[in-house]
Design an enzyme around this catalytic site. Structure first.
Site, PDB file in Angstrom:
ATOM      1  CE  LYS A 180      -2.294  -0.025   3.633  1.00  0.00           C
ATOM      2  NZ  LYS A 180      -1.519   0.769   4.339  1.00  0.00           N
ATOM      3  NE  ARG A 236      -3.419   0.956  10.270  1.00  0.00           N
ATOM      4  CZ  ARG A 236      -2.356   1.198   9.520  1.00  0.00           C
ATOM      5  NH1 ARG A 236      -2.547   2.549   8.913  1.00  0.00           N
ATOM      6  NH2 ARG A 236      -1.475   0.526   9.197  1.00  0.00           N
ATOM      7  NE  ARG A 281       7.075   0.105   9.138  1.00  0.00           N
ATOM      8  CZ  ARG A 281       6.041   0.589   8.532  1.00  0.00           C
ATOM      9  NH1 ARG A 281       5.893   1.098   7.232  1.00  0.00           N
ATOM     10  NH2 ARG A 281       4.878   0.158   8.780  1.00  0.00           N
TER      11      ARG A 281
HETATM   12  P1  AMP Z   1       1.644   2.316   8.748  1.00  0.00           P
HETATM   13  O1  AMP Z   1       2.947   2.965   8.120  1.00  0.00           O
HETATM   14  O2  AMP Z   1       0.341   2.881   7.781  1.00  0.00           O
HETATM   15  O3  AMP Z   1       1.687   0.596   8.483  1.00  0.00           O
HETATM   16  O4  AMP Z   1       1.426   2.505  10.218  1.00  0.00           O
HETATM   17  C1  AMP Z   1       2.360   2.288  11.336  1.00  0.00           C
HETATM   18  C2  AMP Z   1       1.581   2.066  12.419  1.00  0.00           C
HETATM   19  O5  AMP Z   1       1.261   3.410  12.948  1.00  0.00           O
HETATM   20  C3  AMP Z   1       0.517   1.395  12.546  1.00  0.00           C
HETATM   21  O6  AMP Z   1       0.791  -0.279  12.895  1.00  0.00           O
HETATM   22  C4  AMP Z   1      -0.019   1.835  13.763  1.00  0.00           C
HETATM   23  O7  AMP Z   1       0.562   1.636  15.134  1.00  0.00           O
HETATM   24  C5  AMP Z   1       0.049   3.448  13.768  1.00  0.00           C
HETATM   25  N1  AMP Z   1      -0.907   3.886  12.758  1.00  0.00           N
HETATM   26  C6  AMP Z   1      -1.003   4.443  11.614  1.00  0.00           C
HETATM   27  N2  AMP Z   1      -2.289   4.770  11.063  1.00  0.00           N
HETATM   28  C7  AMP Z   1      -3.132   4.444  12.209  1.00  0.00           C
HETATM   29  C8  AMP Z   1      -4.384   4.830  12.046  1.00  0.00           C
HETATM   30  N3  AMP Z   1      -5.453   5.175  11.114  1.00  0.00           N
HETATM   31  N4  AMP Z   1      -4.871   4.179  13.557  1.00  0.00           N
HETATM   32  C9  AMP Z   1      -4.229   3.917  14.425  1.00  0.00           C
HETATM   33  N5  AMP Z   1      -2.920   3.610  14.313  1.00  0.00           N
HETATM   34  C10 AMP Z   1      -2.337   4.077  13.091  1.00  0.00           C
END
Ligand code: AMP
Length: 253
Positions: free
Chosen positions: A39, A118, A190
């Site tokens: 994504k 989410r 990460r």
């Molecule tokens: P991502 O890079 O989008 O996978 O986000 C990394 C981390 O940030 C996720 O595993 C969550 O801990 C946090 N995070 C990002 N977007 C959200 C969201 N919309 N709601 C809650 N936590 C989020």
């Protein structure tokens, strides 16, 4: 030229620089998909192809981690993130409100929300914020892939700590081993891509996604896209899909 997205990353009254010329039309999009479907890569490629601003809360949290001055709320948010858990809705909604002017940025041509919403509560909050700004979503793109493929992909994912470009040891390696093509910095694995955090993320995703898909399907916004294949193939599949497929809709990349 893409904007540096400072208004989104930092919030408050910060102004972006590096803003592109207005395109033929505006796109307001949401990208959904399990961790590891690619994504983030699609968000990057689509932002360039459509000229929209890619907005990811994950990037906001990673940028906050790099800064020295954390509010107690942000410290808690980062702890959740490192465990692979979702950051609490209340924190997320606060960040969203702080950044609501990004949804009506006069100098940009729309936005692409990557990994937000989410949860159903976040989707409803987004609806309210957009409604108040009198803007609506054009589409919600849901990237889909079998779970085994996802796990294989995540094991090899590496990210540049500075420009956030995403690489994969097997399918999208950097030109120089372990270094970002753009910044020359050492690529990172990460913390939330490590095995235990990953298992948590997949479980949480499954629990939250179905209601979200239903929410957007009912509004006629959901577009399902197979996330199988190379990033460029998936991009082409996306751009061939409704709603982009209309005559003269796309901006040349
Ligand atoms: P991502 O890079 O989008 O996978 O986000 C990394 C981390 O940030 C996720 O595993 C969550 O801990 C946090 N995070 C990002 N977007 C959200 C969201 N919309 N709601 C809650 N936590 C989020």
């Amino acid at each position: 030229m893409l904007s540096d997205r400072r208004a989104w990353i930092e919030g408050r009254d910060v102004v972006c620089s590096g803003v592109a010329a207005p395109p033929r039309r505006t796109w307001r999009l949401v990208l959904l998909g399990a961790p590891g479907v690619g994504k983030g890569t699609q968000a990057e490629l689509l932002s360039q192809a459509l000229g929209v601003c890619g907005l990811s809360l994950g990037d906001v949290f990673r940028a906050a981690r790099d800064s020295t001055n954390h509010s107690p709320t942000m410290v808690t948010a980062l702890e959740h993130m490192d465990q692979g858990e979702l950051v609490p809705d209340q924190t997320v909604m606060g960040l969203l409100l702080e950044r609501r002017r990004c949804f009506k940025c006069p100098a940009r041509m729309g936005f692409l929300l990557d990994g937000f919403p989410r949860t159903l509560a976040q989707a409803e909050a987004l609806d309210r914020v957009l409604e108040r700004g009198a803007v609506g979503l054009d589409a919600v793109l849901s990237y889909e892939l079998p779970i085994d493929t996802i796990v294989a992909r995540l094991g090899g994912r590496r990210v540049c700590p500075q420009c956030k470009s995403i690489y994969h040891l097997a399918s999208r390696p950097p030109l120089r081993k372990g270094l970002c093509d753009h910044c020359n910095l050492a690529l990172e694995h990460r913390p939330d891509d490590r095995p235990q955090a990953l298992r948590t993320r997949m479980r949480i995703h499954e629990e939250n996604t179905l209601p979200l898909l239903e929410f957007y399907r009912r509004r006629g916004l959901l577009v399902s896209i197979s996330a199988d294949g190379a990033p460029e193939e998936i991009l082409k599949r996306t751009l061939d899909a409704s709603p982009f497929a209309g005559p003269g809709e796309l901006v040349a990349s």
